[in-house]
Design an enzyme around this catalytic site. Structure first.
Site, PDB file in Angstrom:
ATOM      1  N   SER A  56       0.818  -1.200   0.000  1.00 33.68           N
ATOM      2  CA  SER A  56       0.000   0.000   0.000  1.00 33.68           C
ATOM      3  C   SER A  56       0.863   1.265   0.000  1.00 33.68           C
ATOM      4  O   SER A  56       1.722   1.397  -0.865  1.00 33.68           O
ATOM      5  CB  SER A  56      -0.939  -0.065   1.207  1.00 33.68           C
ATOM      6  OG  SER A  56      -2.100   0.653   0.942  1.00 33.68           O
ATOM      7  N   LYS A 106       4.218   2.133  -2.403  1.00 36.68           N
ATOM      8  CA  LYS A 106       4.633   3.361  -3.116  1.00 36.68           C
ATOM      9  C   LYS A 106       6.066   3.693  -2.684  1.00 36.68           C
ATOM     10  O   LYS A 106       6.917   4.066  -3.491  1.00 36.68           O
ATOM     11  CB  LYS A 106       3.731   4.545  -2.751  1.00 36.68           C
ATOM     12  CG  LYS A 106       2.213   4.324  -2.905  1.00 36.68           C
ATOM     13  CD  LYS A 106       1.435   5.611  -2.570  1.00 36.68           C
ATOM     14  CE  LYS A 106       0.045   5.423  -1.981  1.00 36.68           C
ATOM     15  NZ  LYS A 106      -0.945   4.803  -2.784  1.00 36.68           N
ATOM     16  N   TRP A 114     -10.067   0.571  -5.409  1.00 34.75           N
ATOM     17  CA  TRP A 114      -9.534   1.901  -5.068  1.00 34.75           C
ATOM     18  C   TRP A 114      -8.104   2.068  -5.608  1.00 34.75           C
ATOM     19  O   TRP A 114      -7.699   3.135  -6.025  1.00 34.75           O
ATOM     20  CB  TRP A 114      -9.587   2.042  -3.546  1.00 34.75           C
ATOM     21  CG  TRP A 114      -9.080   3.301  -2.936  1.00 34.75           C
ATOM     22  CD1 TRP A 114      -8.041   3.404  -2.055  1.00 34.75           C
ATOM     23  CD2 TRP A 114      -9.607   4.638  -3.068  1.00 34.75           C
ATOM     24  NE1 TRP A 114      -7.893   4.717  -1.656  1.00 34.75           N
ATOM     25  CE2 TRP A 114      -8.834   5.483  -2.262  1.00 34.75           C
ATOM     26  CE3 TRP A 114     -10.661   5.181  -3.822  1.00 34.75           C
ATOM     27  CZ2 TRP A 114      -9.071   6.857  -2.161  1.00 34.75           C
ATOM     28  CZ3 TRP A 114     -10.896   6.555  -3.725  1.00 34.75           C
ATOM     29  CH2 TRP A 114     -10.112   7.374  -2.908  1.00 34.75           C
ATOM     30  N   HIS A 119      -7.653  -5.695  -0.181  1.00 35.50           N
ATOM     31  CA  HIS A 119      -6.440  -4.915  -0.006  1.00 35.50           C
ATOM     32  C   HIS A 119      -5.685  -5.432   1.225  1.00 35.50           C
ATOM     33  O   HIS A 119      -6.100  -5.209   2.355  1.00 35.50           O
ATOM     34  CB  HIS A 119      -6.869  -3.455   0.217  1.00 35.50           C
ATOM     35  CG  HIS A 119      -5.738  -2.494   0.343  1.00 35.50           C
ATOM     36  ND1 HIS A 119      -4.977  -2.088  -0.735  1.00 35.50           N
ATOM     37  CD2 HIS A 119      -5.237  -1.832   1.417  1.00 35.50           C
ATOM     38  CE1 HIS A 119      -4.074  -1.224  -0.328  1.00 35.50           C
ATOM     39  NE2 HIS A 119      -4.204  -1.048   0.975  1.00 35.50           N
TER      40      HIS A 119
END
Ligand code: GTR
Length: 429
Positions: free
Chosen positions: A265, A269, A356, A406
């Protein structure tokens, strides 16, 4: 009574609720994704084509500058090597399966200043330096495994009533609370080590948390906030990963030339940005990293730049706010972030229910990074179609979309271990 019923209803509904209230303007309709044109990684800003590996090296620097200027901000080059304290070593951890090391890495001479606590597990029976996975964690090192020997550190918690944040000693009942995300025994049994640190040690994750983290250590006299092209929190976390790697390089039991940087998540990044800047990372693994990570920003599907800047204004550099609702004007996109890591292996993973994060956008970033890998002579898998759920594809680039939510699961790790075996355990290494 009425409130009791409401509470009951909420509890029953809980698993079905999204993790946060979704903004009203989010698009989940593939037919409504507008057409877009991606910047070509194999063309210089002045239009000249990139045809050789030598030219790519120059183009790579150009792209790196663009990410620094417009998205993540510049990270300072480390002026001095940080001096880690001598590690605490337990050679008989996890019932004899592991060597456990814990080390404090202060970021300044101020005893009250930020410091990173690095937790390292190595397979006990290794006869030569081991390859590693290195990733930051969300909840503190003690949450990674129930091992009672892990230091119970301090973590940042938000008071639900006052909404204020404070740092406090972690509760011992949260030992192992995130263990499903860190299959330590399996990693060790496959011959890898694991190193991890709490991301809040580097900078706590809230708007205004900057002053408790590493960024102010690099301010010029009188400076109070970063310049528009200076680093945000993700830049700080990525910098912390490089400092962890500095430390791994000093440990003779570790092969620092075979370190895979991994993150889930927002920390996915972070892992991509760390590997993009620091070529010592031999591999990068992005788990459900989404917007600002592996997902193509120009696709208006799921989270977009203005959503992320509004909810997490501290993550990117100030210049990034110029691109709220203007993703087509951003000089870079996610495929170029992956291309920055070429020719090193990159694995991107999505989850079906994690719309998302835009799974298709995450896949497409690999598709559009592939020409750079090909130019550098690296084999890439067949990426013409997005693979079906739970069917990984892998070569120098790897991808899967898993059924479910997720999260980072044992199944995800299975694929990362297979990917690492493929690249780190070739004959002769
Ligand atoms: C979400 C955020 C995502 C992702 C995620 C996470 O709320 O919008 O970009 O980073 O948090 O890190 O859990």
């Amino acid at each position: 009574m009425r409130s009791f019923r409401a509470l009951l209803a909420l509890l029953l509904l809980w698993p079905a609720l999204p993790a946060f209230a979704q903004p009203a303007d989010v698009n989940y309709d593939e037919a409504k994704v507008p057409k877009y044109v991606l910047p070509d990684p194999l063309r210089f800003s002045d239009g000249r084509p990139v045809k050789t590996a030598q030219q790519w090296r120059q183009r790579r620097l150009e792209i790196l500058r663009l990410f620094e200027t417009w998205m993540h901000g510049r990270c300072p080059a480390p002026k001095v090597r940080l001096r880690a304290q001598p590690p605490e070593v337990e050679r008989n951890a996890l019932g004899g399966q592991a060597v456990r090391k814990q080390v404090v890495i202060p970021f300044s001479n101020d005893p009250a200043g930020p410091r990173m606590h690095l937790l390292i597990y190595l397979p006990a029976k290794a006869s030569r330096p081991v390859p590693m996975f290195l990733g930051l964690n969300f909840r503190g090192n003690h949450a990674v495994h129930a091992d009672p020997g892990i230091w119970l550190g301090e973590i940042w918690v938000q008071d639900q009533k006052t909404k204020t944040w404070k740092k406090q000693k972690a509760d011992h009942t949260t030992r192992g609370a995130a263990a499903s995300r860190w299959p330590v025994e399996k990693i060790l049994a496959r011959g890898y080590g694991l190193a991890t640190a709490y991301y809040g040690d580097i900078e706590p994750d809230f708007d205004g948390g900057m002053r408790y983290g590493v960024r102010p250590l690099f301010f010029r006299p009188g400076q109070r906030e970063p310049a528009p092209d200076e680093w945000g929190a993700i830049g700080a976390w990525a910098w912390g990963l490089s400092r962890a790697l500095d430390y791994l390089e000093t440990d003779r039991e570790i092969d620092a030339r075979r370190v895979a940087v991994i993150g889930h998540s927002r920390l996915g990044k972070t892992a991509l940005w760390a590997a993009a800047q620091d070529t010592r990372f031999a591999m990068a693994i992005s788990n459900d990293s989404g917007e600002g990570g592996a997902a193509i920003t120009r696709r208006r599907f799921g989270e977009q730049i203005h959503h992320i800047n509004a909810r997490f204004p501290h993550w990117f550099c100030l210049n990034y706010r110029k691109f709220d609702h203007r993703e087509d004007d951003l000089p870079v996109d996610a495929h170029m972030l992956i291309a920055l890591i070429a020719p090193r292996p990159v694995y991107v993973a999505s989850a079906e229910e994690d719309r998302w994060a835009d799974p298709r956008g995450e896949f497409l970033a690999l598709v559009h990074a592939a020409p750079v890998y090909r130019l550098l002579g690296r084999p890439v898998p067949d990426l013409r179609e997005m693979p079906p759920a739970n069917k990984p594809v892998m070569d120098t680039l790897g991808y899967h979309i898993r059924t479910g939510k997720h999260d980072i699961t044992a199944w995800d790790w299975e694929q990362y271990l297979a990917f690492a075996d493929r690249h780190f355990k070739r004959a002769g290494r």
